[in-house]
Design a protein around this motif. Structure first.
Motif, short mmCIF file in Angstrom:
data_model
loop_
_atom_site.label_atom_id
_atom_site.label_comp_id
_atom_site.label_asym_id
_atom_site.label_seq_id
_atom_site.Cartn_x
_atom_site.Cartn_y
_atom_site.Cartn_z
N THR A 106 29.65 55.32 49.62
CA THR A 106 30.34 55.36 51.57
C THR A 106 31.73 55.02 50.45
OG1 THR A 106 29.74 53.14 51.84
CG2 THR A 106 28.59 55.02 53.42
N ASN A 107 31.28 53.62 49.71
CA ASN A 107 32.65 53.41 49.32
C ASN A 107 32.20 52.03 47.69
OD1 ASN A 107 35.55 52.67 49.36
ND2 ASN A 107 35.19 50.58 49.70
N VAL A 108 32.83 52.25 46.75
CA VAL A 108 32.98 51.72 45.30
C VAL A 108 34.13 50.75 45.09
CG1 VAL A 108 32.27 51.06 42.91
CG2 VAL A 108 31.46 52.99 44.74
N ARG A 109 34.07 49.67 45.76
CA ARG A 109 35.46 48.14 45.33
C ARG A 109 34.80 47.11 43.86
NH1 ARG A 109 36.29 46.62 50.30
NH2 ARG A 109 33.85 45.08 50.01
N ARG A 110 36.30 47.28 43.17
CA ARG A 110 36.27 46.21 41.80
C ARG A 110 37.15 45.30 42.18
NH1 ARG A 110 36.22 48.33 36.19
NH2 ARG A 110 37.10 46.83 34.91
N VAL A 111 36.64 43.91 42.56
CA VAL A 111 37.87 43.12 42.43
C VAL A 111 37.61 42.39 41.27
CG1 VAL A 111 38.09 41.58 43.57
CG2 VAL A 111 36.75 42.82 44.67
N PRO A 112 38.75 42.77 40.06
CA PRO A 112 38.82 40.82 39.08
C PRO A 112 38.48 40.10 39.57
CG PRO A 112 40.82 43.00 38.54
CD PRO A 112 39.87 43.07 40.45
N GLN A 113 38.30 39.36 38.89
CA GLN A 113 38.12 37.78 39.00
C GLN A 113 39.26 36.45 37.93
OE1 GLN A 113 35.38 36.75 41.32
NE2 GLN A 113 36.08 39.23 41.63
N VAL A 114 39.20 36.10 38.79
CA VAL A 114 40.53 35.43 37.60
C VAL A 114 39.99 34.10 37.07
CG1 VAL A 114 42.70 33.67 37.75
CG2 VAL A 114 42.55 35.80 38.90
N GLY A 115 40.16 34.39 35.16
CA GLY A 115 38.55 33.44 34.65
C GLY A 115 37.58 33.67 34.55
N GLU A 116 37.32 34.44 35.06
CA GLU A 116 35.64 34.86 34.53
C GLU A 116 36.09 35.82 33.86
OE1 GLU A 116 33.27 33.64 34.56
OE2 GLU A 116 33.98 32.17 37.35
N SER A 117 34.56 36.63 32.93
CA SER A 117 34.64 37.92 31.92
C SER A 117 33.84 38.95 32.21
CB SER A 117 33.81 36.92 30.57
OG SER A 117 32.74 36.74 30.93
N TYR A 118 33.91 38.98 33.97
CA TYR A 118 33.70 39.79 34.99
C TYR A 118 34.27 40.88 36.24
CZ TYR A 118 31.62 36.26 37.88
OH TYR A 118 31.20 35.10 38.62
N ASP A 119 33.85 41.40 36.35
CA ASP A 119 34.34 41.94 37.85
C ASP A 119 33.20 41.79 38.58
OD1 ASP A 119 37.13 42.37 36.25
OD2 ASP A 119 36.56 44.66 35.86
N ILE A 120 33.92 41.91 39.71
CA ILE A 120 33.09 42.22 40.94
C ILE A 120 32.77 43.61 41.44
CG2 ILE A 120 32.49 41.69 43.35
CD1 ILE A 120 31.45 39.50 41.89
#
Length: 222
Positions: free
Chosen positions: A9-23
């Motif tokens: 139904t939906n895909v959301r990508r959220v950058p994580q400050v100071g991390e090497s990955y996105d949620i």
């Protein structure tokens, strides 16, 4: 493996400050699967990492998963770590894993590898059986239940099985049984004195896993 229909139904990508990955949050009619996505520049392959019944972003062998995710970016492999919605449920955990695979494929990845620990070993095998893009599977301290599809990976996906002989949660005989039913290419390593999380063999295990993935994901070795 049980065939399960899942509707995104939906895909959301959220950058994580100071991390090497996105949620990455993948919403479906079955709920929301949350992942950590480590994107590699010009990625040529993708890797999905899954844990056991502990839930969360658990990892065996002294932070094996985040270390792999960091290191393999240098080899143009993007990685996604999947957090199960229902970590004791094999079918639902497999659904979560397949969603992670679909996300990688949506990012242009065409060749996949899977690594799973404990319950995650069976999950990885189930998920691999569902997708011909999978070329390499690593099952760490795997349970036997749910691993029946391993024979069907013959000629398509190489499987590495790793276990400690001091595992008091899942006997190493479980990995021996899966190895017996698997077809080449396959490899079994039993670590003397290592428990269920294989912390005692963390460095050696990390080398084994990385070498297996680089060998069997097409185009990785030069």
């Amino acid at each position: 493996m049980t065939k399960v229909e899942v509707h995104l139904t939906n895909v959301r990508r959220v950058p994580q400050v100071g991390e090497s990955y996105d949620i990455v949050e993948i919403e479906t009619d079955r709920g929301t699967t949350t992942c950590r996505y480590y994107a590699a520049e010009a990625a040529r392959a993708g890797l999905v990492l899954v844990g056991g019944t502990g839930g969360g972003f658990d990892t065996p062998a002294r932070d094996l998963y985040p270390r792999l995710a960091h290191d393999l970016r240098n080899d143009r492999i993007s990685t996604i770590r999947v957090r199960y919605r229902h970590p004791a449920d094999l079918v639902e955990s497999t659904v979560d894993t397949i969603l992670g695979m679909r996300y990688l494929e949506s990012q242009g990845i065409r060749v996949l590898g899977l690594v799973g620990h404990s319950l995650g070993g069976a999950v990885a095998i189930q998920a691999a059986a569902s997708d011909p893009a999978v070329r390499a599977v690593v099952a760490i301290a795997t349970q036997t239940a749910g691993t029946e599809p391993v024979a069907g990976l013959a000629g398509r996906a190489a499987i590495l099985l790793l276990h400690g002989d001091a595992d008091t949660v899942v006997s190493f005989h479980s990995s021996e049984e899966v190895y017996r039913r698997a077809h080449e290419p396959k490899r079994l390593v039993i670590y003397e004195g290592a428990g269920h999380n294989l912390d005692e063999a963390a460095e050696s295990l990390s080398v084994e896993v990385k070498a297996w993935l680089l060998k069997h994901l097409p185009g990785m070795l030069v």
